[in-house]
Design a protein around this motif. Structure first.
Motif, PDB file in Angstrom:
ATOM      1  N   ASN A 103      34.110  46.039  36.052  1.00 21.36           N
ATOM      2  CA  ASN A 103      34.968  44.887  36.123  1.00 21.36           C
ATOM      3  C   ASN A 103      34.646  44.231  35.903  1.00 21.36           C
ATOM      4  O   ASN A 103      34.926  43.598  35.139  1.00 21.36           O
ATOM      5  CB  ASN A 103      36.523  45.504  36.663  1.00 21.36           C
ATOM      6  CG  ASN A 103      36.796  46.559  36.491  1.00 21.36           C
ATOM      7  OD1 ASN A 103      37.095  47.350  35.294  1.00 21.36           O
ATOM      8  ND2 ASN A 103      38.113  47.208  37.680  1.00 21.36           N
ATOM      9  N   ASP A 105      47.214  42.131  34.189  1.00 19.06           N
ATOM     10  CA  ASP A 105      46.519  43.763  34.737  1.00 19.06           C
ATOM     11  C   ASP A 105      46.104  44.429  34.001  1.00 19.06           C
ATOM     12  O   ASP A 105      45.498  45.503  33.915  1.00 19.06           O
ATOM     13  CB  ASP A 105      47.793  44.848  35.116  1.00 19.06           C
ATOM     14  CG  ASP A 105      48.034  45.588  36.633  1.00 19.06           C
ATOM     15  OD1 ASP A 105      46.633  45.223  37.353  1.00 19.06           O
ATOM     16  OD2 ASP A 105      49.080  45.948  37.535  1.00 19.06           O
ATOM     17  N   MET A 109      45.638  40.822  38.457  1.00 16.25           N
ATOM     18  CA  MET A 109      44.832  42.155  39.031  1.00 16.25           C
ATOM     19  C   MET A 109      45.688  42.632  39.851  1.00 16.25           C
ATOM     20  O   MET A 109      45.671  42.701  41.161  1.00 16.25           O
ATOM     21  CB  MET A 109      43.120  42.617  38.901  1.00 16.25           C
ATOM     22  CG  MET A 109      42.667  42.086  37.695  1.00 16.25           C
ATOM     23  SD  MET A 109      42.800  42.029  36.098  1.00 16.25           S
ATOM     24  CE  MET A 109      42.741  43.492  35.652  1.00 16.25           C
ATOM     25  N   GLY A 144      41.849  47.785  38.841  1.00 19.26           N
ATOM     26  CA  GLY A 144      41.772  46.751  37.344  1.00 19.26           C
ATOM     27  C   GLY A 144      40.644  45.282  38.547  1.00 19.26           C
ATOM     28  O   GLY A 144      40.043  44.173  37.479  1.00 19.26           O
ATOM     29  N   TYR A 145      40.248  45.209  40.083  1.00 16.49           N
ATOM     30  CA  TYR A 145      40.053  44.346  40.516  1.00 16.49           C
ATOM     31  C   TYR A 145      38.423  44.042  39.922  1.00 16.49           C
ATOM     32  O   TYR A 145      37.511  45.686  40.246  1.00 16.49           O
ATOM     33  CB  TYR A 145      40.067  45.087  42.159  1.00 16.49           C
ATOM     34  CG  TYR A 145      40.549  45.078  42.811  1.00 16.49           C
ATOM     35  CD1 TYR A 145      41.996  45.002  42.227  1.00 16.49           C
ATOM     36  CD2 TYR A 145      41.407  45.945  43.996  1.00 16.49           C
ATOM     37  CE1 TYR A 145      43.904  44.775  43.169  1.00 16.49           C
ATOM     38  CE2 TYR A 145      42.174  45.513  44.795  1.00 16.49           C
ATOM     39  CZ  TYR A 145      43.150  45.342  44.055  1.00 16.49           C
ATOM     40  OH  TYR A 145      44.857  45.797  45.064  1.00 16.49           O
TER      41      TYR A 145
END
Lengths: 305, 341
Positions: free
Chosen positions: A101, A165, A246, A251-252
């Protein structure tokens, strides 16, 4: 007039004295060098130790970590923490996912930011036009705006636009955060390429576009790389927007994920140090790659304007 | 500045350059049929859009929100209510809040201490780098580069670990001190279990050390770059005139490096005023209210339940105003030297 003959007599002792003084100076210079070098080594150790401690903790077994003794080297060398963060991870996902990510956000920011900043930097460094000064002042002023001031309105906009998000939302915000400085830094690189090179290309019949791509761009490319790396690092390290945008753990980004190691029942220091090491490696590599250029860009961008 | 016709003519005739006399050193226009006058504006469009939409307009919005009441009913997804206009109420409430004043004190005190320490240590290391042999200075630069490169969150993690109550290396080192010395200095001999991250003062202390450690390398390397630009003859002349090294520093190095120091001071102020990730990591989120700085206070007001976005925005606006006032001198200076070139 009586002093003139006196000089003649001092000739020999003066030579001796000079030799002795040279010797003393030599010793003194040597002592000075040793002193300077030992201070340098001390500064080196102070600067490096925390980083070293992070890496060495990541490779120690738990009984060497949780001890009140000082264990300088991980004699019980182990990959268990690294294995654990990559397989189990934290907050329900492997560290790989968070690294991915972070990489997506940082690379996306760089891809968009590099194009935009190159265009704008070319405009301010190559053209004289109305509003140029205002634009430059605006660039300076917006860099003073603290991210916290943008946090609330951007959070509301992101929600409204359905980017909540989503990594895309973070990319968009990071482009905004890094672009002013990117333009500011890149314009010194563009300005340092002599304009006569492009003009020569024009005379040879090249269009503006061709001259830009064939002449200016190759010469600016190293500066563009340095600027891009700066944006990459900023986006890679960004915490506060990632925290609020997030909400789903899948999604971190890395900075957010690291916060979840601090649990109620004590902290798994081996795991957090392994993860921090993984997060730090790309930044250190980039730093060492562009070290010189980045400093000159930062200082030139700041000092000379 | 002859391109004043743009506003009047708009973009309408941009693609019709035929028949206009061309200056000789202009490139041929066949590839892009664009009047050169408009090129810079076209190039700036994406940049201006991004800066306007993501920085300037949100700043304006933050200003508006700081006069409004924005809470759960306003930000919920289903059927949100319009924001309620409050006037100055957010500001007066913030000024009545003790946490605001302690945050303000923390912000200013932290910045003052950290900026001066960073500049002193960084300058000393920069001067040192300049005196070292080439090999030694490369070695040291790479070393301090590591400290500089560590991401802020990882910095927080590392120093939290170094100051850990049970297994931290700092407590171990303090235990090494002879008992009488430790007793005389701190009134205690046994440091094991000292919970550094519990109290506001010690949190801020760790924060100073963390930020100092990570930001002196930039100052050092910039000072080194500045020193390299000073011609060696000046130092030779000073030595011939019998000037000592302390005097040489204040009479030659410092005045010549003044612009560098000015920039470094301002940049450090900007960075240290809004230090957030390190503090967030050190105290594990906005937990200890007495250790808040203004950034953390604004974040906590706006994003911890119940969310009070209006009051968070008011704090952010105050922080922005303080920053702009502190840095306005610098901006003026930059603009003066800027608009000619």
């Amino acid at each position: 007039m009586t002093t003139v003959p006196a000089y003649k007599n001092v000739d020999r002792p003066r030579q001796d004295q000079l030799n002795r003084m040279r010797k003393v100076a030599k010793y003194r210079a040597k002592g000075r060098r040793i002193a300077l070098n030992s201070v340098a080594v001390m500064v080196f150790v102070v600067a490096m130790f925390p980083v070293y401690w992070m890496v060495s903790t990541a490779f120690k077994t738990n009984d060497q970590i949780f001890t009140t003794e000082f264990i300088p080297f991980p004699t019980s060398f182990t990959f268990e923490h690294l294995d654990r963060v990559l397989s189990e991870g934290v907050a329900g996902n492997s560290i790989w996912l968070y690294l991915r990510n972070s990489a997506i956000v940082a690379l996306g920011t760089v891809a968009v930011g590099a194009v935009f900043s190159l265009l704008a930097a070319t405009a301010v460094a190559r053209f004289r036009f109305k509003g140029r000064t205002s634009f430059l002042i605006a660039l300076l002023v917006v860099q003073m705006i603290p991210a916290e001031a943008l946090l609330i309105p951007l959070f509301l906009s992101v929600k409204r636009l359905g980017l909540y998000d989503q990594l895309l939302g973070l990319i968009v915000i990071n482009v905004g955060l890094t672009l002013p400085f990117g333009i500011w830094m890149l314009r010194t690189f563009v300005a340092s390429v002599p304009k006569s090179l492009e003009e020569a290309a024009w005379i040879d019949g090249a269009s503006r576009m061709t001259a830009f791509w064939k002449v200016l761009f190759p010469l600016v490319a190293p500066g563009l790389v340095a600027t891009s790396i700066f944006s990459f690092i900023t986006a890679w390290n960004e915490l506060i927007f990632a925290l609020i945008i997030m909400s789903d753990s899948s999604g971190y980004t890395m900075p957010v994920a690291l916060q979840f190691f601090f649990g109620q029942r004590g902290t798994d220091w081996g795991a957090i140090m392994a993860s921090s090491t993984l997060m730090t490696i790309p930044v250190v590599v980039f730093f060492l790659l562009v070290q010189r250029r980045m400093v000159s860009g930062l200082v030139a961008g700041a000092v000379k304007g | 500045m002859t391109d004043t016709s743009i506003a009047r003519r708009g973009g309408g005739s941009a693609s019709a350059p035929a028949g206009r006399p061309r200056r000789s050193h202009r490139p041929p226009k066949k590839a892009s049929g664009l009047n050169p006058k408009y090129i810079p504006y076209v190039l700036l469009v994406p940049g201006i859009l991004v800066i306007g939409a993501l920085l300037l307009y949100p700043m304006f919005q933050a200003f508006v929100i700081s006069f409004q009441k924005v809470g759960i009913p306003q930000i919920r997804d289903v059927n949100p209510r319009p924001a309620e206009w409050l006037g100055w109420e957010n500001y007066t409430k913030v000024f009545e809040n003790d946490i605001f004043w302690s945050s303000l004190r923390n912000t200013l005190g932290f910045a003052a201490v950290t900026v001066s320490l960073t500049l002193i240590v960084g300058t000393a290391v920069g001067v040192l780098l300049n005196q070292l042999s080439k090999r030694m200075s490369t070695f040291l630069i790479i070393g301090i580069m590591f400290a500089w490169a560590v991401p802020p969150v990882a910095q927080g993690v590392i120093w939290r670990w170094l100051f850990d109550a049970e297994a931290g290396i700092i407590n171990w080192a303090l235990n090494l001190l002879p008992d009488f010395l430790s007793n005389a200095l701190f009134g205690r001999a046994d440091w094991t279990g000292q919970p550094w991250t519990n109290e506001a003062f010690s949190i801020l202390l760790i924060l100073v050390v963390t930020v100092l450690w990570s930001s002196f390398p930039f100052v050092a390397v910039s000072v080194l770059a500045g020193l390299k630009g000073i011609p060696g003859e000046l130092y030779e002349a000073a030595r011939v005139d019998g000037s000592g090294s302390w005097r040489t520093f204040w009479k030659i190095t410092f005045p010549l490096l003044k612009p560098v120091f000015a920039v470094l001071t301002i940049l450090s102020i900007i960075w240290d005023f809004k230090v957030f990730p390190q503090l967030y990591t050190l105290m594990n989120g906005p937990t200890n209210r007495e250790a808040f700085n203004l950034s953390m206070f604004s974040y906590a007001e706006a994003f911890r339940s119940p969310p009070k976005m209006g009051s968070g925005a008011a704090i952010a606006v105050i922080l922005t105003i303080i920053l702009l006032v502190v840095t306005s001198f610098y901006i003026r200076q930059m603009v003066k030297s800027e608009d000619v070139q």
